[in-house]
Scaffold this motif. Sequence first.
Motif, PDB file in Angstrom:
ATOM      1  N   GLU A   3     -24.865  37.095 -56.738  1.00  9.14           N
ATOM      2  CA  GLU A   3     -23.725  36.673 -56.112  1.00  9.14           C
ATOM      3  C   GLU A   3     -23.786  35.274 -55.538  1.00  9.14           C
ATOM      4  N   SER A   4     -22.879  34.421 -55.980  1.00  6.66           N
ATOM      5  CA  SER A   4     -22.767  33.116 -55.258  1.00  6.66           C
ATOM      6  C   SER A   4     -22.408  32.905 -53.834  1.00  6.66           C
ATOM      7  N   ALA A   5     -23.233  32.880 -52.926  1.00  6.73           N
ATOM      8  CA  ALA A   5     -22.845  32.986 -51.573  1.00  6.73           C
ATOM      9  C   ALA A   5     -22.392  31.639 -51.158  1.00  6.73           C
ATOM     10  N   GLN A   6     -21.241  31.251 -50.307  1.00 10.47           N
ATOM     11  CA  GLN A   6     -20.758  30.149 -50.019  1.00 10.47           C
ATOM     12  C   GLN A   6     -20.872  29.792 -48.370  1.00 10.47           C
ATOM     13  N   VAL A   7     -21.484  28.480 -47.954  1.00  7.26           N
ATOM     14  CA  VAL A   7     -21.585  28.279 -46.615  1.00  7.26           C
ATOM     15  C   VAL A   7     -20.302  27.176 -46.634  1.00  7.26           C
ATOM     16  N   TYR A   8     -19.322  27.340 -45.625  1.00  4.97           N
ATOM     17  CA  TYR A   8     -18.219  26.383 -45.390  1.00  4.97           C
ATOM     18  C   TYR A   8     -18.683  25.863 -43.746  1.00  4.97           C
ATOM     19  N   ILE A   9     -18.056  24.505 -43.490  1.00  5.10           N
ATOM     20  CA  ILE A   9     -18.017  24.249 -42.149  1.00  5.10           C
ATOM     21  C   ILE A   9     -16.994  23.777 -41.603  1.00  5.10           C
ATOM     22  N   SER A  10     -16.217  24.202 -40.595  1.00  3.90           N
ATOM     23  CA  SER A  10     -15.133  23.499 -39.932  1.00  3.90           C
ATOM     24  C   SER A  10     -15.463  22.952 -38.474  1.00  3.90           C
ATOM     25  N   ASN A  11     -14.630  21.917 -38.282  1.00  3.99           N
ATOM     26  CA  ASN A  11     -14.688  20.928 -37.009  1.00  3.99           C
ATOM     27  C   ASN A  11     -13.369  21.092 -36.530  1.00  3.99           C
ATOM     28  N   PRO A  12     -13.369  22.234 -35.534  1.00  3.13           N
ATOM     29  CA  PRO A  12     -11.976  22.236 -34.844  1.00  3.13           C
ATOM     30  C   PRO A  12     -11.624  21.306 -33.822  1.00  3.13           C
ATOM     31  N   GLY A  13     -12.794  20.766 -33.300  1.00  2.17           N
ATOM     32  CA  GLY A  13     -12.601  19.665 -32.301  1.00  2.17           C
ATOM     33  C   GLY A  13     -12.662  18.229 -32.612  1.00  2.17           C
ATOM     34  N   ALA A  14     -12.580  17.904 -33.814  1.00  6.23           N
ATOM     35  CA  ALA A  14     -12.628  16.682 -34.581  1.00  6.23           C
ATOM     36  C   ALA A  14     -11.603  15.551 -34.244  1.00  6.23           C
ATOM     37  N   SER A  15     -11.891  14.438 -33.699  1.00  5.36           N
ATOM     38  CA  SER A  15     -10.825  13.594 -33.142  1.00  5.36           C
ATOM     39  C   SER A  15      -9.734  13.105 -34.304  1.00  5.36           C
ATOM     40  N   LEU A  16     -10.280  13.112 -35.554  1.00  2.00           N
ATOM     41  CA  LEU A  16      -9.150  12.709 -36.330  1.00  2.00           C
ATOM     42  C   LEU A  16      -8.826  14.270 -37.294  1.00  2.00           C
ATOM     43  N   PRO A  17      -7.767  14.047 -38.015  1.00  4.11           N
ATOM     44  CA  PRO A  17      -7.281  15.436 -38.643  1.00  4.11           C
ATOM     45  C   PRO A  17      -8.672  15.525 -39.915  1.00  4.11           C
ATOM     46  N   CYS A  18      -8.991  16.926 -40.004  1.00  8.18           N
ATOM     47  CA  CYS A  18     -10.014  17.160 -40.841  1.00  8.18           C
ATOM     48  C   CYS A  18      -9.241  18.466 -41.759  1.00  8.18           C
ATOM     49  N   ALA A  19     -10.263  18.872 -42.964  1.00 10.67           N
ATOM     50  CA  ALA A  19      -9.923  19.857 -43.555  1.00 10.67           C
ATOM     51  C   ALA A  19     -10.356  21.245 -42.524  1.00 10.67           C
ATOM     52  N   VAL A  20      -9.446  22.230 -42.864  1.00  9.17           N
ATOM     53  CA  VAL A  20      -9.771  23.571 -42.329  1.00  9.17           C
ATOM     54  C   VAL A  20     -11.221  23.994 -42.583  1.00  9.17           C
ATOM     55  N   GLN A  21     -11.746  23.805 -43.537  1.00 11.74           N
ATOM     56  CA  GLN A  21     -13.125  24.050 -44.021  1.00 11.74           C
ATOM     57  C   GLN A  21     -13.580  23.398 -45.261  1.00 11.74           C
ATOM     58  N   GLU A  22     -14.902  23.123 -45.349  1.00 15.37           N
ATOM     59  CA  GLU A  22     -15.299  22.344 -46.418  1.00 15.37           C
ATOM     60  C   GLU A  22     -16.643  22.872 -46.957  1.00 15.37           C
ATOM     61  N   LEU A  23     -16.768  23.136 -48.371  1.00 16.02           N
ATOM     62  CA  LEU A  23     -18.121  23.645 -48.800  1.00 16.02           C
ATOM     63  C   LEU A  23     -19.181  22.958 -48.580  1.00 16.02           C
ATOM     64  N   LYS A  24     -20.230  23.305 -47.898  1.00 15.50           N
ATOM     65  CA  LYS A  24     -21.226  22.414 -47.675  1.00 15.50           C
ATOM     66  C   LYS A  24     -22.528  23.031 -48.029  1.00 15.50           C
ATOM     67  N   GLY A  25     -22.725  24.176 -48.590  1.00 16.25           N
ATOM     68  CA  GLY A  25     -23.910  24.768 -49.272  1.00 16.25           C
ATOM     69  C   GLY A  25     -23.555  25.804 -49.972  1.00 16.25           C
ATOM     70  N   PHE A  26     -24.485  26.222 -51.120  1.00 15.43           N
ATOM     71  CA  PHE A  26     -24.308  27.580 -51.526  1.00 15.43           C
ATOM     72  C   PHE A  26     -25.434  27.942 -52.354  1.00 15.43           C
ATOM     73  N   ALA A  27     -25.616  29.142 -52.762  1.00 13.35           N
ATOM     74  CA  ALA A  27     -26.868  29.660 -53.390  1.00 13.35           C
ATOM     75  C   ALA A  27     -26.792  31.131 -54.297  1.00 13.35           C
ATOM     76  N   LYS A  28     -27.074  30.925 -55.282  1.00 16.75           N
ATOM     77  CA  LYS A  28     -27.039  31.744 -56.316  1.00 16.75           C
ATOM     78  C   LYS A  28     -28.025  32.952 -56.105  1.00 16.75           C
ATOM     79  N   VAL A  29     -27.884  34.141 -55.937  1.00 18.49           N
ATOM     80  CA  VAL A  29     -28.947  35.165 -55.416  1.00 18.49           C
ATOM     81  C   VAL A  29     -28.750  36.398 -56.456  1.00 18.49           C
ATOM     82  N   ALA A  30     -30.036  36.628 -57.185  1.00 18.20           N
ATOM     83  CA  ALA A  30     -29.848  37.709 -57.831  1.00 18.20           C
ATOM     84  C   ALA A  30     -30.337  39.135 -57.225  1.00 18.20           C
ATOM     85  N   LEU A  31     -29.755  40.134 -57.312  1.00 14.54           N
ATOM     86  CA  LEU A  31     -30.364  41.412 -56.509  1.00 14.54           C
ATOM     87  C   LEU A  31     -30.120  42.704 -57.594  1.00 14.54           C
TER      88      LEU A  31
END
Length: 845
Positions: A755-783
Amino acid sequence: MAEEFDVEATLAKLTMPQKIKMLAGLGWWHTQPVPEAGVPSVRMSDGPNGVRGTRWFNGVQSSCFPASTGLGASFDIELARQVGGALADECRAKSTHVLLAPTVNTQRSPLGGRAFESFSEDPHLNGTLAAAYINGLQSKGVAATIKHFVANDQESQRWDICTGDVSERALREIYLKPFQIAIKKANPWALMTCYNRVNGVHVSENPWLINDILRKEWGFKGMIMSDWIGVYSTTESIKAGVDLEMPGPTVMRGKAVERALTGEKLLPSDIDERVSKILQLVERAKASGISFDGPEEGVDTPELRALLRRAASDAIVLLKNDKALLPLSGPLTKIAVIGPNAKQSFTSGGGSARLLETYTVSPYEGIAAAARSAGTEITYTVGATSHKFLPLLNGFMHYEGGRGALVEFWNTEPAEGWTTSLKGGTAPAWSTPTMSSECFLVDGIDNDKVNLTCWIRYSTKYTPDESGDYEFSINFTGIGNLFVNGELVVDLFHDPPHGEGFFGLATADVHAVVKGLKAGVPVDVEVRLTNAPFVASGAPFEARGSIRLGAVRVVGGEEAIESAVKLAKEADVAVVVVGLNHEWESEGFDRPDMSLPGYMDTLVSAVLHANPRTVVVNQSGSPVEMPWIDEAETAVQVRSSLFWLGNGLADVLFGKVNPSGKLALTFPKRLEDNPSYPSYGPKGEGPGKILYNEGIYVGYRGYDKKSIAPLFPFGFGLSYTTFAYSSLETSRVSPEGGFTVSFTIANTGNVDGRESAQVYISNPGASLPCAVQELKGFAKVALRAGESKKVSLELDREALSYFDERKKTWVAEKGTFNVLVGASSRDVRLTGEVKLEKMFHWSGL
């Protein structure tokens, strides 16, 4: 044993004429040597999915790995590193010191001709996989060349297009970011600038981008070269920081540099600065132990074949499996394999990424081998065609000396009227066999025997595998004719129309039908031409031109689809393989739309109607429309440039490998939904200028911002098992912005999987318009089935920042950030938050 090389001492020994000579390449693939000063010629080769070597024409065979979008779909950092290492082995075998790869341009639009060469629409995934690829390559002493710096994301008007009004924020966060990540994590030893302008200035002469950002702010220490024919100035490009003009012989340097020094537009210190970077690359090449001017050989080991097969299967994304048709199992009497991409091995996108493959395994071959081992009968029909140009004659040709064709060269016309008839003439100056009916004659020819302006004969015997009428096609650079069985069938001698082949320098592709060919009965095929008009036209590089010859049996669209429907009805399962190829996805042009070419969509719908137990396999390096997707119960996406596509696909279809690929690109339902749609390609403010009016909202960021449902979201991909996410934990954020995200993944099914798990970050309180979420980390996990594992990802200040154009700096604002963990950008399984107690800002890496 590696030689020691003293850069400063060598620089001091060089005369100014020698230094000026070194500022441009020696031909297409080498730097200029200075033997009297102990400076050898460094060899380069095109990538990114293989190592072609120094010859387009009759080159050495090479392994072909998945296109970068395939590696992107793997979400596998370790695989990218291993591929880089394997490519380094190929480079060493070909005495190559510098691989012209990887490409990390952001995939702004599905229509981009070279989209398949980059990893993703997302800068974090793009830059992270590029860094792993570079580390694998450079760990074995081969220099990576990260390219094309920067905003080189369309082929239309690529020489002069201006990325007009791209904001600095979008440039920093989207287009520069993959380069920044790769330089920070991997330190590539070389970089290639692009053809285009950014906000009015060609990048190859843009001191803000090259000197201020790349050199000073990021601290890049490597050598900077131009793209081929991508230098448009003398003083400006040298002052900006472009060390090496490629290819040679020079157009913008040489005598022009001497004149600039005389007028003090350039100073000797400017030349020394550029030459020292080239010498540093020479130093690395010497330290690598790779021979200079050595032989070019291939690599073929059991370990390499295993990696190629794994890479092919890991690039596959399972899009639909509604009724668990896959993996194929149980008693299957007959499988029908249908489609234009089934029997042909489309192993690469077009342009500089193409190479001569060591061997290929087509989807049909892979499926047939797996099915026959289980005692299942295989049937096949093409159903529809996918070619833009007719299929090459490769594999169906022979001449008196053996397989393939004979190419002969004369320095003067062999006889009067020789080009327009089948007259005899004088003996050729030089000849060579070739295995292909597509010849890029930019190299691989004896320059001591053949003049640049020459007369050429390409002759072979073509043996059809089916009886019927055959359509032939030909294009080349120059003027000449095509003869079949002694008859003139295509006249391109008298006022030939202009076409798009050979980087837009060839004639149009002209077709003719030859009636009544018999299966197994050879026909004589001969092309006679002269390249004199091409050479006289002032082409941007020296070459003897090109020849592209194709042929195919004439089959009506309705007849072909009826045959496919019949086979599908008779089979237990149908596998229909459609998609694009190097004629549709290529350097030099963009796609006109997202549709599959020809009658492929009609074919898919007809087969699905005939047999719902159909697996639809789409092969493309970028998104395509799928008007039949709601009818399909089972669909698979594979990427172009898959060397062992047939084996990798069969491994997935028959369950030997559980698919684990995830889409590194958003697939829109329609082209108009893509954020770049209003101003991509020839659209925009007018000729030569494109507005980047989507700003930072590229790819999934744009779909999220406008709440547009895609056909398939970024990061999406199914498995033959299921995964559960739990136990999200986040650490405290350090004053420097670092924190840890931890969670548990469990394989809740009955099949081992990854499984390729993905971590997104959201900045709802940003002073400037920002993306709803942005990929900032991921990991491929064998199970294993039933197994659970805890996953921990270390994130840094990049995950919390945006670029503030007012302050000209990166900013991480005080506040609460949402942490989203999931299986795709639209499948969030866990949510949490982290807090940054105090705002801070920074520049650089």
